[in-house]
Design a protein around this motif. Sequence first.
Motif, short mmCIF file in Angstrom:
data_model
loop_
_atom_site.label_atom_id
_atom_site.label_comp_id
_atom_site.label_asym_id
_atom_site.label_seq_id
_atom_site.Cartn_x
_atom_site.Cartn_y
_atom_site.Cartn_z
N LEU A 152 -27.08 -19.87 0.79
CA LEU A 152 -26.60 -18.92 0.01
C LEU A 152 -25.32 -18.94 -0.58
O LEU A 152 -25.06 -18.24 -1.58
CB LEU A 152 -26.81 -17.30 0.92
N GLY A 153 -24.41 -19.65 -0.09
CA GLY A 153 -23.27 -19.86 -0.42
C GLY A 153 -22.10 -19.07 0.05
O GLY A 153 -22.62 -18.04 0.68
N ARG A 154 -20.74 -19.42 -0.16
CA ARG A 154 -19.79 -18.75 0.70
C ARG A 154 -19.40 -17.37 0.32
O ARG A 154 -19.27 -16.36 0.65
CB ARG A 154 -18.44 -19.40 0.42
N ASP A 155 -19.88 -17.11 -1.19
CA ASP A 155 -19.55 -15.65 -1.62
C ASP A 155 -20.62 -14.77 -1.66
O ASP A 155 -20.60 -13.61 -2.04
CB ASP A 155 -19.20 -16.01 -3.13
N TRP A 156 -21.74 -15.08 -1.04
CA TRP A 156 -22.74 -14.24 -0.74
C TRP A 156 -22.21 -13.09 -0.01
O TRP A 156 -21.75 -13.13 1.12
CB TRP A 156 -24.09 -15.01 -0.21
#
Length: 412
Positions: A114-118
């Motif tokens: 989902l990525g770090r900024d999810w």
Amino acid sequence: MDFKRLLKKSRSSKGLNRLNMDMMFEAYLTQESGHLEPEDIPHTKEPVWILGKKYSALHDLEQIRRDIRSRLWFSYRKGFVPIGDTGLTSDKGWGCMLRCGQMLLAQALLFLHLGRDWVWSPQVKDRTYLRILRMFEDRRSAPYSIHQIALTGASEGKEVGEWFGPNTVAQVLRKLSVYDEWSSLAIHVALDNALVINEVRKLCTGGVTGRTVTDGREPRVGVGRTRRPTGSYWKPLLLVIPLRLGISEINPVYVQGLKTCFTFPQSVGVIGGKPNHALYFVGCVGNDVIFLDPHTTQQIGFITNKDEEHEKKTDCSYHCQQASRLHILNMDPSVAVSFFCRTESDFDALCQQIKECLVLPEKQPLFEICEERQECWTPQEDTAQEALGATSCSFYSDRQFDDSDEDFELLG
């Protein structure tokens, strides 16, 4: 902590300066107060670091709390199907380090898929997120369930209900990750206080060292850095480095290095705790570390599509509304620092940061980093096997099952 004993020791030690003395006194006062400050984040001009992301406590308080709430929080649970033939239907009193291991791995999977900024919210019904969450549910079929972790530990000599140290839970997760084809995650546990670069490259590239060419960049010249054939790949990496930073308390010489680990973009936190109490540390501010605490017992629950009201409540039970903090010198000295590298470029950058920020500036670095393993070192697999199979009798010989949420694992 016996501050008078520390003071006496420090007077005879040339390695402790006035700053270290001030830190020990601050930690002593924090402990003697009998409780942590009620605020999760202090009102301070010092930066707040959460898993490699920098915030201002004065201006970004809600963003900090939203970031922390987005982490998956695994606590004690009760009411699950018995683990093996033990009859245990709850991990209350013995599973805190297992839960911390789950939190660490779940964070790596969130970053991967989902990525770090999810960001999580009670309304989120993202299929990928729900799939990750189901992988940790309290049932035997879930690949990273309390059942799988405990039984895998038992197959290696750790009986179900015994307390794991950070190294042991990392070794168990490494074994379980092999069966997770969806994530295809490589878990490397760096032993002997040393990160051996080419061991990681071989693990993540199937045995061929060198830079991947899929990111469009030319490989840098160096030992073990040869160009691989086009089409080769890099398996996403969860790097865990177990460390012992003192005998009964953390040696202040390691404090700056430990705090620096939270500032790396690849950080997925630290598993460890305070004596008798395993915790998952996700950040730091000043000389405090910020953590998620698994010592809350909740009823089990399962989620399919998060359409029903009870599923929404269950989902909320996997997210901590407010983190806690602790003076860094009150941590148990047995920890495991951890990093996630999605690409080989991420790993290259991490190695460079370790050299520049952890090794070169410190007289006594947290750990060493080198290209190749020295011949005199113990073979990695043998050492890992010992870590799984050995029971630290000196720590656990007098332990009994805990009957409350107040006393917990003595970290080994």
